[in-house]
Design a protein around this motif. Structure first.
Motif, PDB file in Angstrom:
ATOM      1  N   ASN A 187       0.859  -1.174   0.000  1.00 36.83           N
ATOM      2  CA  ASN A 187       0.000   0.000   0.000  1.00 36.83           C
ATOM      3  C   ASN A 187       0.900   1.230   0.000  1.00 36.83           C
ATOM      4  O   ASN A 187       2.130   1.119  -0.041  1.00 36.83           O
ATOM      5  CB  ASN A 187      -0.982  -0.015   1.183  1.00 36.83           C
ATOM      6  N   ASN A 218      -4.596   2.921  -9.152  1.00 30.04           N
ATOM      7  CA  ASN A 218      -5.757   2.760  -8.279  1.00 30.04           C
ATOM      8  C   ASN A 218      -5.342   1.804  -7.168  1.00 30.04           C
ATOM      9  O   ASN A 218      -5.188   0.607  -7.398  1.00 30.04           O
ATOM     10  CB  ASN A 218      -6.955   2.203  -9.043  1.00 30.04           C
ATOM     11  N   ARG A 219      -5.089   2.347  -5.999  1.00 30.00           N
ATOM     12  CA  ARG A 219      -4.596   1.572  -4.864  1.00 30.00           C
ATOM     13  C   ARG A 219      -3.279   0.874  -5.228  1.00 30.00           C
ATOM     14  O   ARG A 219      -2.281   1.532  -5.480  1.00 30.00           O
ATOM     15  CB  ARG A 219      -5.651   0.582  -4.388  1.00 30.00           C
ATOM     16  N   LYS A 220      -3.279  -0.468  -5.287  1.00 25.87           N
ATOM     17  CA  LYS A 220      -2.038  -1.189  -5.561  1.00 25.87           C
ATOM     18  C   LYS A 220      -1.832  -1.485  -7.046  1.00 25.87           C
ATOM     19  O   LYS A 220      -0.841  -2.124  -7.417  1.00 25.87           O
ATOM     20  CB  LYS A 220      -2.010  -2.508  -4.772  1.00 25.87           C
TER      21      LYS A 220
END
Length: 230
Positions: A187, A218-220
């Motif tokens: 993250n 988008n995030r990871k």
């Protein structure tokens, strides 16, 4: 501490692990006792190894995931690596008698870990000599891969700017996964800890890279664009 019977449930993971390369399930089962294998439960946040200790065992993640970290006395954390099922930790220190750990290993999630005694691995074995020697050869390969992984981290963090560190890491992940669209194991805070940068500064740079059309995230998940990134 759990018995070999508990480990047997995870034989598919072991058979896909480089350390047991070239061995079938029956052969793996034959050597587990030889190397003193046992499993331990590690709930989220539990320290499996602590810096300053020494160890004769190395760990293999059967389920869950763990971080290999360095921490200073103020609690600042540097993530050295993340280990998923089938991946090792502590092997370098376990293979060096008397070596003091300068890293800690902590469970990221509830995890099941198989411990193996490297000292017993290095000793002669009368019950499974052929498999025993294969394990030693495989361990050399595991150690070499770990050195290469740490060299990659050094490559990333040796870059001068936060932007260069981010691009170095993402470029390598794209190459490793064979795609410009990929997921990373971290993250945002974990990525900052891995790259040895401040999270706020890293977030600013990622936002700039998105505005410049160099990447989408988008995030990871990341998608890279092939264009001038100087």
């Amino acid at each position: 501490m759990n018995t070999i019977q508990e480990i047997d449930k995870h034989l598919p993971i072991l058979s896909n692990c480089a350390f047991f390369g070239g061995m079938n399930h029956k052969e793996i089962q034959a050597v587990l006792g030889c190397i003193g294998a046992y499993s331990v439960q590690a709930p989220k946040g539990k320290y499996i190894f602590r810096a300053g200790d020494s160890t004769e065992v190395m760990g293999l993640v059967l389920s869950g995931s763990v971080f290999i970290i360095q921490e200073d006395v103020w609690g600042h954390r540097n993530i050295m690596a993340k280990c998923h099922p089938g991946e090792f930790f502590g092997e370098i220190y376990a293979a060096t008698p008397g070596a003091v750990l300068n890293i800690s290993v902590v469970a990221e999630t509830d995890s099941l870990i198989m411990m193996m005694n490297v000292k017993r691995l290095m000793a002669s074995c009368s019950s499974a000599c052929e498999h025993h020697q294969r394990l030693i050869r495989n361990l050399v390969s595991v150690l070499a891969n770990k050195v290469m992984a740490f060299n990659e981290k050094i490559t990333h963090i040796s870059k001068r700017s936060t932007r260069e560190k981010i691009l170095s890491y993402l470029s390598r992940e794209a190459q490793r996964q064979g795609s410009l669209s990929f997921d990373i194991p971290f993250n945002r805070q974990e990525l900052a800890d891995y790259l040895c940068v401040e999270r706020a500064a890293m977030t600013v740079e990622i936002s700039k890279l998105q505005r410049e059309g160099i990447l989408k995230t988008n995030r990871k998940h990341f998608e890279l664009a092939i264009k001038d990134i100087t």
